[in-house]
Scaffold this motif. Structure first.
Motif, PDB file in Angstrom:
ATOM      1  N   LYS A   2       0.830  -1.081   0.068  1.00  0.00           N
ATOM      2  CA  LYS A   2       0.080   0.037  -0.030  1.00  0.00           C
ATOM      3  C   LYS A   2       0.853   1.176  -0.216  1.00  0.00           C
ATOM      4  N   ASP A 165      11.445  -0.414  -8.604  1.00  0.00           N
ATOM      5  CA  ASP A 165      10.032  -0.646  -8.380  1.00  0.00           C
ATOM      6  C   ASP A 165       9.146   0.559  -8.338  1.00  0.00           C
ATOM      7  N   TYR A 195       6.392   2.035 -11.142  1.00  0.00           N
ATOM      8  CA  TYR A 195       5.089   2.911 -10.481  1.00  0.00           C
ATOM      9  C   TYR A 195       5.942   4.343 -10.175  1.00  0.00           C
ATOM     10  N   GLU A 239      -3.128   0.262  -3.393  1.00  0.00           N
ATOM     11  CA  GLU A 239      -2.628  -1.264  -3.222  1.00  0.00           C
ATOM     12  C   GLU A 239      -1.950  -1.367  -4.527  1.00  0.00           C
ATOM     13  N   ILE A 240      -0.791  -1.716  -4.832  1.00  0.00           N
ATOM     14  CA  ILE A 240       0.038  -1.882  -5.934  1.00  0.00           C
ATOM     15  C   ILE A 240       0.609  -3.512  -5.755  1.00  0.00           C
ATOM     16  N   ASP A 241       0.822  -3.861  -7.191  1.00  0.00           N
ATOM     17  CA  ASP A 241       1.541  -4.986  -7.333  1.00  0.00           C
ATOM     18  C   ASP A 241       3.004  -4.933  -7.641  1.00  0.00           C
ATOM     19  N   LEU A 242       3.626  -5.188  -7.042  1.00  0.00           N
ATOM     20  CA  LEU A 242       5.290  -4.912  -7.547  1.00  0.00           C
ATOM     21  C   LEU A 242       5.676  -5.701  -8.705  1.00  0.00           C
ATOM     22  N   SER A 243       4.869  -6.784  -8.930  1.00  0.00           N
ATOM     23  CA  SER A 243       5.464  -7.698 -10.029  1.00  0.00           C
ATOM     24  C   SER A 243       5.245  -7.184 -11.256  1.00  0.00           C
ATOM     25  N   LYS A 244       4.154  -6.084 -11.424  1.00  0.00           N
ATOM     26  CA  LYS A 244       3.995  -5.500 -12.668  1.00  0.00           C
ATOM     27  C   LYS A 244       5.107  -4.479 -12.976  1.00  0.00           C
TER      28      LYS A 244
END
Length: 258
Positions: A2, A165, A195, A239-244
């Motif tokens: 987050k 990231d 991001y 909330e983000i997805d670091l894999s992206k």
């Protein structure tokens, strides 16, 4: 993970009110990382071309007084910039606070405007060898571009090649230029494959100057806006997805060889 962006008033009385609301937002949203605006803890000193040594010292002291408030938020990571005095040099330096560890220098601002209300070339010093290296926090890699540095896009690509990231961009920008800063941030998210987060000063400053607010989060690869702040919603958590961001390093334009 987050992440939280915010817009905070340049007026010191209104800033204290914003901070109380931010504390509540952080607590309710359980943020892992908070990005603050550029030099958030005092009013903007470079609004006049007349450099004032007392104002420099006052800005340093006010930021030092707020350090404990940053720690009391309980956030794992807080990224911000603050003035630093070293001998006769006055720097604008980015830091990351890591919960349980302390405050780590990231880098010192290297590029400055010189125009009405932004007389930064007159006020600030540069380090002899400016560094744009990532900060490896173990499970998270970050890079910082301080406001004007965002327009030097080669550093966003360099950060992307180093595997960041999050590209974190504290800024202090005016109301009239908001759209171009958003477009810049969206482009940087594509260039860096990360991001891109930017938090900005808000409210009314000296000489009725209108700060822009409108902090934002842009997603990797596409640059799509994932959230922006407004005067009615000064704090935004996503909330983000670091894999992206990690997948983006294998996509265009990051895979293109130098």
């Amino acid at each position: 993970m987050k992440i939280t962006i915010c817009q905070l008033s340049d007026n010191e009385i209104e800033f204290a009110e914003d901070w109380e609301l931010l504390k509540t937002h952080i607590s309710q949203n359980n943020s892992d990382l908070l990005l603050l605006p550029e030099m958030p803890f005092c009013k903007w000193v470079a609004s006049t071309k007349n450099v004032n040594e007392a104002a420099k010292l006052d800005s340093v002291q006010k930021h030092e007084q707020w350090i404990s408030a940053v720690e009391e938020l309980g956030v794992q990571y807080v990224v911000y910039s603050r003035p630093v005095m070293e001998s006769d040099h006055y720097f604008n330096t980015a830091f990351v606070y890591v919960k349980g560890i302390g405050h780590q220098k990231i880098h010192t601002k290297a590029f400055f405007p010189e125009e009405p209300h932004f007389w930064e070339e007159s006020w600030y010093s540069r380090e002899t060898n400016p560094s744009f290296e990532i900060v490896d926090l173990g499970n998270l890699k970050i890079g910082v571009l301080l406001c004007t540095e965002m327009w030097f896009t080669e550093y966003a690509r360099k950060y992307g090649k180093q595997g960041i990231d999050l590209l974190l961009c504290p800024r202090a920008t005016e109301e009239s230029s908001i759209n171009q800063w958003i477009r810049c941030g969206q482009t940087l998210a594509v260039i860096s494959g990360a991001y891109c987060l930017s938090s900005n000063k808000a409210g009314i400053g000296d000489n009725h100057f209108a700060w822009g607010g409108t902090s934002f989060i842009a997603g990797p690869m596409t640059g799509d806006l994932l959230g922006t702040t407004t005067d009615d919603e000064k704090f935004v958590t996503r909330e983000i997805d670091l894999s992206k961001s990690r997948e983006a390093k294998t996509d265009y334009p990051l895979y293109v060889k130098e």
